[in-house]
Scaffold this active site. Structure first.
Site, PDB file in Angstrom:
ATOM      1  N   LYS A 154      -0.088  10.846   0.579  1.00 52.24           N
ATOM      2  CA  LYS A 154       0.610  10.009  -0.406  1.00 52.24           C
ATOM      3  C   LYS A 154      -0.370   9.113  -1.167  1.00 52.24           C
ATOM      4  CE  LYS A 154       3.532   7.946   2.427  1.00 52.24           C
ATOM      5  NZ  LYS A 154       3.163   8.528   3.731  1.00 52.24           N
ATOM      6  N   ARG A 201      10.600   2.780   3.822  1.00 51.52           N
ATOM      7  CA  ARG A 201      10.384   3.565   5.033  1.00 51.52           C
ATOM      8  C   ARG A 201      11.603   3.529   5.944  1.00 51.52           C
ATOM      9  NH1 ARG A 201       4.364   2.971   5.118  1.00 51.52           N
ATOM     10  NH2 ARG A 201       3.460   4.328   6.666  1.00 51.52           N
ATOM     11  N   ARG A 251     -10.032  12.092   9.889  1.00 52.09           N
ATOM     12  CA  ARG A 251     -10.080  11.177   8.755  1.00 52.09           C
ATOM     13  C   ARG A 251     -10.976   9.971   9.026  1.00 52.09           C
ATOM     14  NH1 ARG A 251      -4.953  11.111   6.547  1.00 52.09           N
ATOM     15  NH2 ARG A 251      -4.273   9.995   8.396  1.00 52.09           N
ATOM     16  N   ARG A 307      -9.683   4.670  11.235  1.00 49.80           N
ATOM     17  CA  ARG A 307      -8.684   3.610  11.267  1.00 49.80           C
ATOM     18  C   ARG A 307      -7.973   3.648  12.613  1.00 49.80           C
ATOM     19  NH1 ARG A 307      -5.083   4.102   5.852  1.00 49.80           N
ATOM     20  NH2 ARG A 307      -3.393   4.145   7.348  1.00 49.80           N
ATOM     21  N   ARG A 343       3.399   7.028  15.105  1.00 45.38           N
ATOM     22  CA  ARG A 343       3.775   6.922  13.694  1.00 45.38           C
ATOM     23  C   ARG A 343       4.662   8.098  13.285  1.00 45.38           C
ATOM     24  NH1 ARG A 343      -0.994   6.457   9.914  1.00 45.38           N
ATOM     25  NH2 ARG A 343       0.184   4.996   8.664  1.00 45.38           N
TER      26      ARG A 343
HETATM   27  P1  AMP Z   1       0.402   3.130   5.561  1.00 46.62           P
HETATM   28  O1  AMP Z   1      -0.978   2.841   5.111  1.00 46.62           O
HETATM   29  O2  AMP Z   1       1.402   3.249   4.436  1.00 46.62           O
HETATM   30  O3  AMP Z   1       0.499   4.297   6.493  1.00 46.62           O
HETATM   31  O4  AMP Z   1       0.889   1.850   6.394  1.00 46.62           O
HETATM   32  C1  AMP Z   1       0.187   1.407   7.526  1.00 46.62           C
HETATM   33  C2  AMP Z   1       1.119   0.625   8.445  1.00 46.62           C
HETATM   34  O5  AMP Z   1       1.660  -0.512   7.746  1.00 46.62           O
HETATM   35  C3  AMP Z   1       2.357   1.378   8.930  1.00 46.62           C
HETATM   36  O6  AMP Z   1       2.088   2.187  10.060  1.00 46.62           O
HETATM   37  C4  AMP Z   1       3.297   0.236   9.256  1.00 46.62           C
HETATM   38  O7  AMP Z   1       2.951  -0.402  10.470  1.00 46.62           O
HETATM   39  C5  AMP Z   1       3.009  -0.740   8.134  1.00 46.62           C
HETATM   40  N1  AMP Z   1       3.874  -0.468   6.963  1.00 46.62           N
HETATM   41  C6  AMP Z   1       3.474  -0.086   5.709  1.00 46.62           C
HETATM   42  N2  AMP Z   1       4.531   0.058   4.894  1.00 46.62           N
HETATM   43  C7  AMP Z   1       5.629  -0.226   5.641  1.00 46.62           C
HETATM   44  C8  AMP Z   1       7.027  -0.245   5.370  1.00 46.62           C
HETATM   45  N3  AMP Z   1       7.520   0.088   4.165  1.00 46.62           N
HETATM   46  N4  AMP Z   1       7.855  -0.589   6.387  1.00 46.62           N
HETATM   47  C9  AMP Z   1       7.397  -0.928   7.599  1.00 46.62           C
HETATM   48  N5  AMP Z   1       6.103  -0.914   7.930  1.00 46.62           N
HETATM   49  C10 AMP Z   1       5.214  -0.570   6.954  1.00 46.62           C
END
Ligand code: AMP
Length: 232
Positions: free
Chosen positions: A21, A96, A137, A169, A180
């Site tokens: 994404k 989400r 990654r 990460r 996740r």
């Molecule tokens: P991402 O980089 O989008 O995968 O986000 C990393 C982490 O941030 C996720 O695993 C969640 O812990 C938190 N996070 C990001 N966006 C959201 C969201 N819309 N709702 C809840 N947690 C989020």
């Protein structure tokens, strides 16, 4: 292609963690001339700055869990209230949960009524592919990402762009990736049906090359339904 001058354009990117994404969002943001808004990036900025929100979010992020809806929604709404989002924006990692999607729809309905064009682009990628991608990654502090096999940096362990050291990460560690994925299945996957029900979902195979995925997404945008059918 660019956002129409009257209708605010909201592009939502849906898909499991590690579906690509972020990569696609950067390209789409340039192609559509819309700001790329990533809640994951916003949380990482808060974490890096050590703000109270960042410290709170870290507890969830490091475990691969979703941050509670109220924290995410407030942060996102603050971000999209900024001037650069007035013509629209591209959402990466938000919504989400169904509660987040409903909050976004309520805000857009109140703001724009029928005058916002919304589309949800769904990147479909099998869990086994997600696990393989996460295992290789690498990222730098500034957020540029690489893959040991599929997209290696020019110099091993060093970011091509910033020269910073690359690392894995915390949320790409295998146990966190599994967590996740199960969070995605339980809480985010229902959004596919949510947006399908609103007639604004377009699904693209996310397992092909980044270029082919991008072309698929552009195809979705060209077929974007009109406001009437999107709100029908
Ligand atoms: P991402 O980089 O989008 O995968 O986000 C990393 C982490 O941030 C996720 O695993 C969640 O812990 C938190 N996070 C990001 N966006 C959201 C969201 N819309 N709702 C809840 N947690 C989020």
């Amino acid at each position: 292609m660019s956002a129409s001058s009257s209708a605010r354009q909201i592009v939502i990117l849906l898909g499991p963690p590690g579906a690509g994404k972020g990569t696609q969002a950067k390209r789409l943001s340039a192609a559509l001339d819309l700001p790329h808004v990533s809640t994951g990036d916003l949380f990482r900025e808060h974490k890096a700055e050590g703000t109270p929100l960042g410290l709170k979010a870290k507890e969830y992020m490091d475990q691969g869990e979703l941050v509670p809806d109220d924290l995410v929604i407030d942060m996102l709404f603050d971000r999209v209230a900024r001037e650069d989002c007035s013509k629209g924006y591209l959402l990466d990692g938000f919504p989400r949960t169904v509660a987040q999607a409903e909050a976004l729809d309520a805000r857009l309905d109140a703001q724009d009524g029928e005058d916002s064009r919304r589309i949800a682009l769904h990147l479909e990628v099998a869990d086994s592919v997600i696990v393989e991608r996460a295992a290789g990654r690498l990222t730098c502090e500034s957020g540029h990402t690489y893959h040991k096999t599929f997209n290696p940096p020019k110099v091993e362990g060093i970011c091509d762009v910033t020269g910073e050291k690359l690392f894995r990460r915390k949320d790409d560690e295998p146990d966190v990736v599994q967590k996740r994925l199960s969070e995605y299945t339980a809480k985010t996957a229902p959004l596919v049906e949510y947006y399908e029900g609103r007639g604004i979902l377009c699904t693209v195979n996310g397992e092909v090359s980044p270029e082919d995925v991008f072309q698929g997404l552009l195809g979705c945008l060209e077929m974007q339904p009109t406001n009437e059918s999107a709100h029908g």
